[in-house]
Design an enzyme around this catalytic site. Structure first.
Site, PDB file in Angstrom:
ATOM      1  CG  ASP A   1      58.700  36.283  18.726  1.00 44.66           C
ATOM      2  OD1 ASP A   1      59.889  36.418  18.406  1.00 44.66           O
ATOM      3  OD2 ASP A   1      58.342  35.634  19.716  1.00 44.66           O
ATOM      4  CG  HIS A   8      61.970  27.048  22.318  1.00 45.86           C
ATOM      5  ND1 HIS A   8      61.893  27.104  23.693  1.00 45.86           N
ATOM      6  CD2 HIS A   8      60.894  27.741  21.845  1.00 45.86           C
ATOM      7  CE1 HIS A   8      60.825  27.806  24.047  1.00 45.86           C
ATOM      8  NE2 HIS A   8      60.205  28.190  22.944  1.00 45.86           N
ATOM      9  NE  ARG A  17      51.753  20.019  19.590  1.00 44.79           N
ATOM     10  CZ  ARG A  17      52.229  21.242  19.808  1.00 44.79           C
ATOM     11  NH1 ARG A  17      51.516  22.124  20.487  1.00 44.79           N
ATOM     12  NH2 ARG A  17      53.418  21.594  19.344  1.00 44.79           N
ATOM     13  CD  GLU A  73      59.778  32.214  24.618  1.00 49.79           C
ATOM     14  OE1 GLU A  73      59.115  31.173  24.731  1.00 49.79           O
ATOM     15  OE2 GLU A  73      59.641  33.020  23.679  1.00 49.79           O
ATOM     16  CD  GLU A  75      62.287  35.152  20.761  1.00 50.20           C
ATOM     17  OE1 GLU A  75      62.245  35.796  19.684  1.00 50.20           O
ATOM     18  OE2 GLU A  75      61.281  34.755  21.362  1.00 50.20           O
ATOM     19  CG  ASP A 107      58.874  36.770  23.268  1.00 53.23           C
ATOM     20  OD1 ASP A 107      58.176  37.728  23.631  1.00 53.23           O
ATOM     21  OD2 ASP A 107      58.422  35.797  22.647  1.00 53.23           O
ATOM     22  NE  ARG A 111      57.449  29.732  28.775  1.00 46.63           N
ATOM     23  CZ  ARG A 111      57.835  29.907  27.538  1.00 46.63           C
ATOM     24  NH1 ARG A 111      56.954  29.979  26.560  1.00 46.63           N
ATOM     25  NH2 ARG A 111      59.114  30.038  27.238  1.00 46.63           N
ATOM     26  CD  GLN A 114      53.077  30.478  25.638  1.00 54.60           C
ATOM     27  OE1 GLN A 114      53.894  30.701  26.532  1.00 54.60           O
ATOM     28  NE2 GLN A 114      53.452  30.104  24.436  1.00 54.60           N
ATOM     29  CE1 TYR A 118      49.138  26.410  21.881  1.00 50.34           C
ATOM     30  CE2 TYR A 118      48.221  26.229  24.090  1.00 50.34           C
ATOM     31  CZ  TYR A 118      48.739  25.636  22.960  1.00 50.34           C
ATOM     32  OH  TYR A 118      48.864  24.269  22.901  1.00 50.34           O
ATOM     33  CE  LYS A 127      55.385  33.875  23.912  1.00 51.52           C
ATOM     34  NZ  LYS A 127      56.771  33.399  24.030  1.00 51.52           N
ATOM     35  CB  THR A 131      59.736  42.480  24.131  1.00 55.54           C
ATOM     36  OG1 THR A 131      58.628  41.596  23.997  1.00 55.54           O
ATOM     37  CG2 THR A 131      60.894  41.957  23.289  1.00 55.54           C
ATOM     38  CD  GLU A 247      63.511  25.250  25.542  1.00 64.93           C
ATOM     39  OE1 GLU A 247      64.154  24.527  24.752  1.00 64.93           O
ATOM     40  OE2 GLU A 247      63.527  26.495  25.507  1.00 64.93           O
TER      41      GLU A 247
END
Length: 303
Positions: A1, A8, A17, A73, A75, A107, A111, A114, A118, A127, A131, A247
Site C-alpha cells: 500500500d 492526505h 506532527r 480511505e 484509494e 483501505d 485510527r 494506528q 504505528y 489496517k 480492505t 481529514e
C-alpha cells in the site's frame, strides 16, 4: 500500500506532527508498506469493527477494546499483469507494461489502534482487518484516453532518474474523478440514498502508477500476476476534499453534518461507505468504475 496522495499525507501529518507534517523523504521516495491478501473483499463486503490495543493520551496503560475511531480511505488499486523475475528490476520505461488495470480500493483504518501501534514499524492491526475493492478491473488500455501530463510543483525536488521518463512527464497522470458517499443505518431504514461526502481526482497523485511499480521492483523484488498495489488516499487540495474522515473532521474536532441531521466524526456501526469513480473527456465514451461498497458491523466481543 503506497502513500501517493500528498494532500492526505500533509493533512494527516499535520494532526500528528503540527510543526513537521510532511517527513523529508516523502518527496523523494514513493512511501509504502507491505500488506496482506487474506482480508481483501469485493464490493458488498461486511466486516466487524476491529478489536485492538487502545491507549488514550491520558491513560497510564493500553487496554484491549473495539476501535472507536474507525475510518475509510479513498484509494485506487493497481493490479499487476505480467510479473518480473526475482533480482531483475523493472525500469520506469517498462513499469506500466506490467500494470493490468485499476480498481477502487477502500483501505479501512482504525485510527486509534494506528496511533498506538504505528511507530516504529508502521500499521498492523489498524489496517489488516478489511480492505474492499470494486468488482471489475478497468484496464490500462481503457484508461489511455484519460491520460494527462504529470509534473512536480515548482520548488519540489524532481524524481531520481530511475523514477523519471519522458512518458511519465507527458502522460503519467490519469484523470479519474473520485467520490465518497455515506449511507447510515438510519438513512437506510428511512429509505434515503447515500449522501456524497467529498470529491477529488487521481491526477493530483504525487506519484504515478509507473513510478510505484518501478520503485517496488528496484531492489529486485519479484512482482507476480495478480499482485495488488494500493495508491494511498487520494485527497484533493481543498479542505472539503479529504479522502478520509480524519481529514474532513480535522481529527474528529469538527463533525460532518449529514442532511438528515446526523453527524459523524468517525464511522458508526451500520454505516455503509461507497466509493465511486468515473473518467470523462469530450469526444470519448465515459468509463465508470463500479461502486466499491462496504458496511461496518458491530465488534465481536473478545472471549
Amino acid at each position: 500500500d503506497f502513500y501517493t496522495g500528498i494532500h492526505h499525507a500533509t493533512a494527516v501529518g499535520r494532526l500528528f506532527r503540527p510543526d513537521n507534517p510532511l517527513l523529508p523523504n516523502y518527496k523523494w521516495v514513493p512511501i509504502a508498506y507491505h500488506g496482506r491478501t487474506s482480508s481483501i473483499g469485493v464490493s458488498g463486503q461486511r466486516f466487524h469493527r476491529p478489536l485492538g490495543q487502545l491507549k488514550p493520551p491520558t491513560a497510564a496503560a493500553p487496554q484491549l477494546g473495539p476501535c472507536q475511531r474507525l475510518d475509510y480511505e479513498l484509494e485506487l488499486g493497481v493490479f499487476i499483469g505480467p510479473g518480473n523475475a526475482l533480482g531483475e528490476p523493472l525500469s520506469i520505461e517498462q513499469a506500466e507494461d506490467h500494470a493490468f488495470g485499476l480498481v477502487l480500493l477502500n483501505d479501512w483504518s482504525a485510527r486509534d489502534i494506528q496511533a498506538w501501534e504505528y511507530q516504529p514499524l508502521g500499521p498492523f492491526l489498524s489496517k489488516n482487518f478489511a480492505t474492499t475493492i470494486s468488482p471489475w478491473i478497468v484496464t490500462m488500455e481503457a484508461l489511455e484516453p484519460f491520460r494527462s501530463a504529470w509534473s512536480r510543483p515548482e520548488g519540489d525536488p524532481q524524481p531520481l532518474p530511475y523514477l523519471d521518463s519522458a512518458h511519465t512527464r507527458q502522460r503519467g497522470a490519469i484523470d479519474i474523478h473520485l467520490e465518497v458517499w455515506l449511507q447510515t443505518a438510519r438513512m437506510r431504514e428511512d429509505g434515503q440514498p447515500p449522501e456524497r461526502l467529498m470529491a477529488s481526482n487521481f491526477r493530483d497523485a504525487y506519484w504515478t502508477v509507473g513510478q510505484m511499480i518501478a520503485h517496488h521492483s528496484i531492489n529486485g523484488c519479484n512482482l507476480q500476476s495478480g499482485d495488488l498495489l494500493g495508491s494511498g488516499t487520494q485527497s484533493g487540495p481543498g479542505e472539503d476534499q479529504g479522502g478520509s474522515l480524519i481529514e474532513l473532521t480535522c481529527g474528529g474536532k469538527n463533525p460532518v453534518r449529514l442532511m438528515n441531521g446526523e453527524t459523524r466524526t468517525f464511522l458508526e456501526d451500520g454505516d455503509t461507505v461507497v466509493l465511486r469513480a468515473r473518467c470523462q473527456r469530450e469526444g470519448w465514451r465515459s468509463i465508470g468504475f463500479s461502486d466499491c461498497a462496504g458496511t461496518v458491523l458491530p465488534a465481536v466481543p473478545y472471549r
